[in-house]
Scaffold this motif. Sequence first.
Motif, mmCIF file in Angstrom:
data_model
loop_
_atom_site.group_PDB
_atom_site.id
_atom_site.type_symbol
_atom_site.label_atom_id
_atom_site.label_comp_id
_atom_site.label_asym_id
_atom_site.label_seq_id
_atom_site.Cartn_x
_atom_site.Cartn_y
_atom_site.Cartn_z
ATOM 1 N N GLY A 89 -17.235 7.169 -31.740
ATOM 2 C CA GLY A 89 -17.517 7.103 -30.317
ATOM 3 C C GLY A 89 -17.562 5.696 -29.772
ATOM 4 N N GLN A 90 -17.140 4.712 -30.600
ATOM 5 C CA GLN A 90 -17.115 3.327 -30.169
ATOM 6 C C GLN A 90 -15.810 3.035 -29.430
ATOM 7 N N VAL A 91 -15.892 2.202 -28.407
ATOM 8 C CA VAL A 91 -14.715 1.876 -27.603
ATOM 9 C C VAL A 91 -13.784 0.950 -28.384
ATOM 10 N N ILE A 92 -12.543 1.398 -28.553
ATOM 11 C CA ILE A 92 -11.519 0.564 -29.187
ATOM 12 C C ILE A 92 -10.880 -0.345 -28.148
ATOM 13 N N ARG A 93 -10.482 0.239 -27.033
ATOM 14 C CA ARG A 93 -9.913 -0.539 -25.942
ATOM 15 C C ARG A 93 -9.994 0.293 -24.670
ATOM 16 N N ALA A 94 -9.876 -0.391 -23.553
ATOM 17 C CA ALA A 94 -9.910 0.292 -22.259
ATOM 18 C C ALA A 94 -8.920 -0.396 -21.333
ATOM 19 N N TRP A 95 -8.353 0.373 -20.426
ATOM 20 C CA TRP A 95 -7.412 -0.201 -19.479
ATOM 21 C C TRP A 95 -7.399 0.622 -18.199
ATOM 22 N N ALA A 96 -6.984 -0.029 -17.130
ATOM 23 C CA ALA A 96 -6.899 0.630 -15.835
ATOM 24 C C ALA A 96 -5.479 0.514 -15.317
ATOM 25 N N VAL A 97 -5.057 1.526 -14.597
ATOM 26 C CA VAL A 97 -3.711 1.549 -14.026
ATOM 27 C C VAL A 97 -3.821 1.601 -12.509
ATOM 28 N N GLU A 98 -3.185 0.646 -11.870
ATOM 29 C CA GLU A 98 -3.159 0.629 -10.416
ATOM 30 C C GLU A 98 -1.867 1.283 -9.932
ATOM 31 N N GLU A 99 -1.938 1.931 -8.796
ATOM 32 C CA GLU A 99 -0.733 2.531 -8.242
ATOM 33 C C GLU A 99 0.142 1.432 -7.646
ATOM 34 N N VAL A 100 1.383 1.367 -8.086
ATOM 35 C CA VAL A 100 2.326 0.368 -7.578
ATOM 36 C C VAL A 100 3.621 1.063 -7.203
ATOM 37 N N ASP A 101 4.367 0.458 -6.278
ATOM 38 C CA ASP A 101 5.671 1.022 -5.955
ATOM 39 C C ASP A 101 6.724 0.399 -6.877
ATOM 40 N N HIS A 102 7.967 0.816 -6.716
ATOM 41 C CA HIS A 102 9.028 0.375 -7.615
ATOM 42 C C HIS A 102 9.203 -1.140 -7.569
ATOM 43 N N ASP A 103 9.231 -1.710 -6.385
ATOM 44 C CA ASP A 103 9.428 -3.158 -6.264
ATOM 45 C C ASP A 103 8.298 -3.928 -6.925
ATOM 46 N N GLU A 104 7.074 -3.456 -6.764
ATOM 47 C CA GLU A 104 5.927 -4.133 -7.375
ATOM 48 C C GLU A 104 5.988 -4.044 -8.903
ATOM 49 N N GLU A 125 10.508 7.754 -17.126
ATOM 50 C CA GLU A 125 10.595 6.304 -16.994
ATOM 51 C C GLU A 125 11.472 5.925 -15.808
ATOM 52 N N VAL A 126 11.020 4.925 -15.065
ATOM 53 C CA VAL A 126 11.814 4.435 -13.947
ATOM 54 C C VAL A 126 12.858 3.454 -14.465
ATOM 55 N N THR A 127 13.919 3.278 -13.709
ATOM 56 C CA THR A 127 14.997 2.360 -14.071
ATOM 57 C C THR A 127 15.174 1.342 -12.945
ATOM 58 N N THR A 128 16.214 0.528 -13.051
ATOM 59 C CA THR A 128 16.483 -0.440 -11.994
ATOM 60 C C THR A 128 16.830 0.235 -10.681
ATOM 61 N N GLU A 129 17.282 1.502 -10.739
ATOM 62 C CA GLU A 129 17.597 2.260 -9.534
ATOM 63 C C GLU A 129 16.365 3.068 -9.129
ATOM 64 N N PRO A 130 15.768 2.793 -7.979
ATOM 65 C CA PRO A 130 14.510 3.452 -7.608
ATOM 66 C C PRO A 130 14.568 4.974 -7.630
ATOM 67 N N THR A 131 15.734 5.557 -7.352
ATOM 68 C CA THR A 131 15.826 7.018 -7.287
ATOM 69 C C THR A 131 16.274 7.651 -8.604
ATOM 70 N N VAL A 132 16.488 6.851 -9.642
ATOM 71 C CA VAL A 132 16.935 7.382 -10.933
ATOM 72 C C VAL A 132 15.830 7.204 -11.956
ATOM 73 N N VAL A 133 15.239 8.331 -12.403
ATOM 74 C CA VAL A 133 14.247 8.314 -13.468
ATOM 75 C C VAL A 133 14.828 9.058 -14.662
ATOM 76 N N CYS A 134 14.392 8.677 -15.837
ATOM 77 C CA CYS A 134 14.959 9.248 -17.067
ATOM 78 C C CYS A 134 13.834 9.673 -18.008
ATOM 79 N N GLY A 135 14.171 10.586 -18.918
ATOM 80 C CA GLY A 135 13.244 10.963 -19.967
ATOM 81 C C GLY A 135 12.212 11.994 -19.592
#
Length: 316
Positions: free
Chosen positions: A169-184, A252-262
């Motif tokens: 029950g000990q914390v190994i690691r923690a992280w937070a994810v912020e909502e970002v758009d494709h350009d960000e 997964e997002v790609t260099t093309e904002p409207t094309v996601v894969c996987g």
Amino acid sequence: MPYADLRVDQWNDRSDQAADRLAREIAARHDLTVVGLRDTVYAGRSHRTAVFDRGGLRFALVPGGRPTLGYDPARFRPGAGQAASYADSAEEYGLPPLAVHLDALTSPVRDVDLPAMLVAVEAFDPAEAPVSPDDPRVGELVASLGHRGDGASTVRSADGLTVELDHRGQVIRAWAVEEVDHDEAMAALADLGLRTATPDEWEWACGAGATTLFRWGDDSPDDGYPVEHSTGAHRTPNLWGLAIGQDSYRYEVTTEPTVVCGGDGGVATCGGSGFFLGWLTLATAYRDGDFGRWLASDDGYADETLTRPVISLGRR
């Protein structure tokens, strides 16, 4: 010869000593560490895999060439279970014949010129930020779940905080994810000296030249969705040594904002669309144009923005 001109045959035909020497040259040129070289066998094909480390992020060498990408639906011969599953889905949702549906959800066949490159072994979220285990938010999340140290686990909050715990029950690691758009997301990668894969590069990285619907062949299980199978060809690193296209929820997002894969964000699975349609989202050439356009629109949103970082290879 520039590193970017390295083809698959040129890499695999080298002696072990010559391959090791070239890998170390690439590492020195791009400020990397060689993790190791090994022979990989996947779906009946073999390849020499080279893995590098860059600040804890691992990359595999993906040779280049002029591969044929995309998928020709006329080639597909479904197994009995796949055919039955699609027939049920087609009847329930009014879908067209299988070949027509595959044509709409896979990229077209084309020949492309691709350079050799280094591709991240794991998907990466550029919006992910480490959080100290001592952060009060971490303690509050763990306490709210009443974890009693009875097994390792990963817990998440509704606002994007994730905490990984060991069996005590000990914390190994923690992280937070912020909502970002494709350009960000792309800008965050650029700040790290990286870029994400193009749609063509993603297909090449995933399929490694396989001409079948999936990177492992044309077959798929008929007793559950991908997320319900913790083992299998989809969970195994591919021929290049990449963990890719393993979970339809983790597109997964790609260099093309409207094309996601996987993947499709779990749409087929959550909607109970049928096992074959659920597995189809892991097809190498899978493209859900409607989902991609929605994701890139003002109405779209994502819990995470996964990318496949790439390091372009310079000259020798």
